[in-house]
Design a protein around this motif. Structure first.
Motif, PDB file in Angstrom:
ATOM      1  N   LYS A  75      -0.918   4.129  64.811  1.00 27.59           N
ATOM      2  CA  LYS A  75       0.504   3.990  64.460  1.00 27.59           C
ATOM      3  C   LYS A  75       0.587   3.018  63.295  1.00 27.59           C
ATOM      4  O   LYS A  75       0.018   1.929  63.351  1.00 27.59           O
ATOM      5  CB  LYS A  75       1.296   3.429  65.643  1.00 27.59           C
ATOM      6  CG  LYS A  75       1.379   4.353  66.836  1.00 27.59           C
ATOM      7  CD  LYS A  75       2.092   3.687  68.010  1.00 27.59           C
ATOM      8  CE  LYS A  75       3.580   3.587  67.772  1.00 27.59           C
ATOM      9  NZ  LYS A  75       4.300   3.097  68.983  1.00 27.59           N
ATOM     10  N   VAL A  76       1.268   3.420  62.231  1.00 28.62           N
ATOM     11  CA  VAL A  76       1.338   2.548  61.053  1.00 28.62           C
ATOM     12  C   VAL A  76       2.783   2.230  60.693  1.00 28.62           C
ATOM     13  O   VAL A  76       3.677   3.055  60.873  1.00 28.62           O
ATOM     14  CB  VAL A  76       0.626   3.182  59.833  1.00 28.62           C
ATOM     15  CG1 VAL A  76      -0.859   3.313  60.085  1.00 28.62           C
ATOM     16  CG2 VAL A  76       1.231   4.540  59.492  1.00 28.62           C
ATOM     17  N   PRO A  77       3.032   1.027  60.154  1.00 29.94           N
ATOM     18  CA  PRO A  77       4.380   0.658  59.713  1.00 29.94           C
ATOM     19  C   PRO A  77       4.613   1.099  58.276  1.00 29.94           C
ATOM     20  O   PRO A  77       3.739   1.683  57.642  1.00 29.94           O
ATOM     21  CB  PRO A  77       4.347  -0.869  59.822  1.00 29.94           C
ATOM     22  CG  PRO A  77       2.927  -1.219  59.518  1.00 29.94           C
ATOM     23  CD  PRO A  77       2.090  -0.097  60.062  1.00 29.94           C
ATOM     24  N   SER A  78       5.768   0.792  57.763  1.00 28.63           N
ATOM     25  CA  SER A  78       6.085   1.087  56.370  1.00 28.63           C
ATOM     26  C   SER A  78       5.107   0.355  55.458  1.00 28.63           C
ATOM     27  O   SER A  78       4.722  -0.780  55.717  1.00 28.63           O
ATOM     28  CB  SER A  78       7.521   0.636  56.075  1.00 28.63           C
ATOM     29  OG  SER A  78       7.833   0.835  54.718  1.00 28.63           O
ATOM     30  N   GLY A  79       4.696   1.015  54.386  1.00 34.98           N
ATOM     31  CA  GLY A  79       3.727   0.422  53.468  1.00 34.98           C
ATOM     32  C   GLY A  79       2.304   0.836  53.764  1.00 34.98           C
ATOM     33  O   GLY A  79       1.380   0.501  53.012  1.00 34.98           O
ATOM     34  N   PHE A  80       2.119   1.586  54.881  1.00 34.79           N
ATOM     35  CA  PHE A  80       0.796   2.106  55.225  1.00 34.79           C
ATOM     36  C   PHE A  80       0.877   3.618  55.347  1.00 34.79           C
ATOM     37  O   PHE A  80       1.949   4.190  55.563  1.00 34.79           O
ATOM     38  CB  PHE A  80       0.302   1.506  56.541  1.00 34.79           C
ATOM     39  CG  PHE A  80      -0.048   0.052  56.454  1.00 34.79           C
ATOM     40  CD1 PHE A  80      -1.372  -0.349  56.315  1.00 34.79           C
ATOM     41  CD2 PHE A  80       0.933  -0.923  56.514  1.00 34.79           C
ATOM     42  CE1 PHE A  80      -1.697  -1.689  56.236  1.00 34.79           C
ATOM     43  CE2 PHE A  80       0.628  -2.266  56.429  1.00 34.79           C
ATOM     44  CZ  PHE A  80      -0.699  -2.652  56.287  1.00 34.79           C
TER      45      PHE A  80
END
Length: 346
Positions: A227-232
């Protein structure tokens, strides 16, 4: 002769004007029977139920008929009865086949929003891996892993690599830090996950059903999720890819890779860059990411960024990604049947 003639005269007198021969040739009068309309209607209804149960479950007509008879014609109960019987037979067959080598199988890649999962399910032969029922099992495992990942309610702000073997370790990490997650599930952990909203029991139960239907030993080997956040961004690639027959965003193949990237700005070609990085991971099989400062050659050949770029060996992978404005953070690589040969040697 006079005696025979007298006998004929007597018989004619008793039966009217018809001779004996004609009496013998006459068709018997039909006997009255009860009206069969309702019974035929019930038979047609039973046939319709049987066809519907067969369509819904895929089990044989003989088993479907037995299920309807056992459950008094209740379609829903008949389905439940069939699944329970199949599961019992599957567990029995699984116990008999346990220990047989499972070198073949499929890798499944499923992406939904900012979440990506990679799973491996093994079987004995390539023939079974191409069977629709086996592919449906891989799909169910991928969906179960996706549901597990999405159930984690972390507030994503940074990328943190977390390897865990039990939910206790994960809970401890969640109490201390926030950020995106990369998780790994071994065979026993994967088997214990719920099968999903439209399935009863666990993934292990679905495995037993598949073994009962296909007659080969199978294993739920492993799963990885990110799971990745914004910017990834998660780049992905599956070698020998084929689409799932019923789930459009599930891709199946023999090799799979996820590459976690950080980018300072939204790029239109991120998907293409991610696919190329995934191809490199599958083809070059690096052991670590390394850094842009690593010199090519020697031990650095196992480090992703210092390896010759798969699609252009005249430059390193680091030289390819640097102008793209993308930083490689981590990667996951699955090869179907990986480790089986080593286990046999031991």
């Amino acid at each position: 002769m006079s005696l025979l003639r007298s006998l004929r005269v007597f018989l004619v007198a008793r039966t009217g004007s018809h001779p004996v021969g004609s009496l013998l040739r006459q068709s018997p009068q039909p006997r009255h029977t009860f009206h069969a309309g309702p019974r035929l209607s019930a038979s047609a209804s039973s046939k319709e139920l049987l066809m519907k149960l067969r369509r819904n479950t895929g089990y044989s007509f003989v088993n479907c008929k037995k299920a309807l008879e056992t459950c008094g014609g209740d379609l829903k109960q008949a389905e439940i009865w069939l699944h329970k019987q199949a599961q019992k037979e599957g567990w029995s067959k699984a116990a008999k086949l346990q220990g047989r080598k499972t070198k073949e199988g499929l890798i499944g890649l499923l992406q939904e929003g900012n979440t990506t999962v990679l799973v491996e399910v093994n079987c004995e032969t390539d023939f079974v891996s191409r069977n629709l029922k086996f592919q449906q099992l891989v799909q169910q495992v991928a969906l179960g892993t996706m549901m597990h990942c999405q159930s984690l309610k972390d507030q994503l702000s940074t990328y943190s690599k977390v390897r865990w073997l039990t939910s206790v370790i994960l809970a401890l990490w969640k109490a201390e830090a926030g950020g995106s997650l990369e998780g790994f599930l071994n065979s026993s952990e994967l088997s214990g996950l719920p099968a999903g909203p439209d399935r009863e029991g666990s993934l292990k139960d679905q495995l037993a059903l598949a073994i009962g239907k296909l007659g080969e030993n199978m294993t739920l080997k492993r799963a990885a999720w990110v799971k990745v956040p914004s910017g990834f961004y998660v780049g992905s690639y599956v070698h020998g890819a084929m689409q799932s027959p019923s789930l459009h965003n599930l891709v199946l193949g023999k090799y799979g890779a996820l590459v976690i990237c950080e980018t300072s700005e939204q790029k239109t070609n991120l998907e293409d860059i991610g696919r190329r990085l995934g191809q490199h991971v599958v083809g070059m099989a690096p052991l670590s990411v390394g850094s842009l400062d690593d010199e090519p050659g020697g031990e650095a050949e196992t480090k992703m960024l210092s390896q010759p770029y798969l699609l252009d060996p005249s430059i390193t992978l680091g030289q390819y990604v640097q102008p793209q404005g993308v930083s490689v953070v981590d990667f996951v690589r699955f090869e179907c049947g990986e480790g089986e040969e080593a286990a046999e040697t031991e």
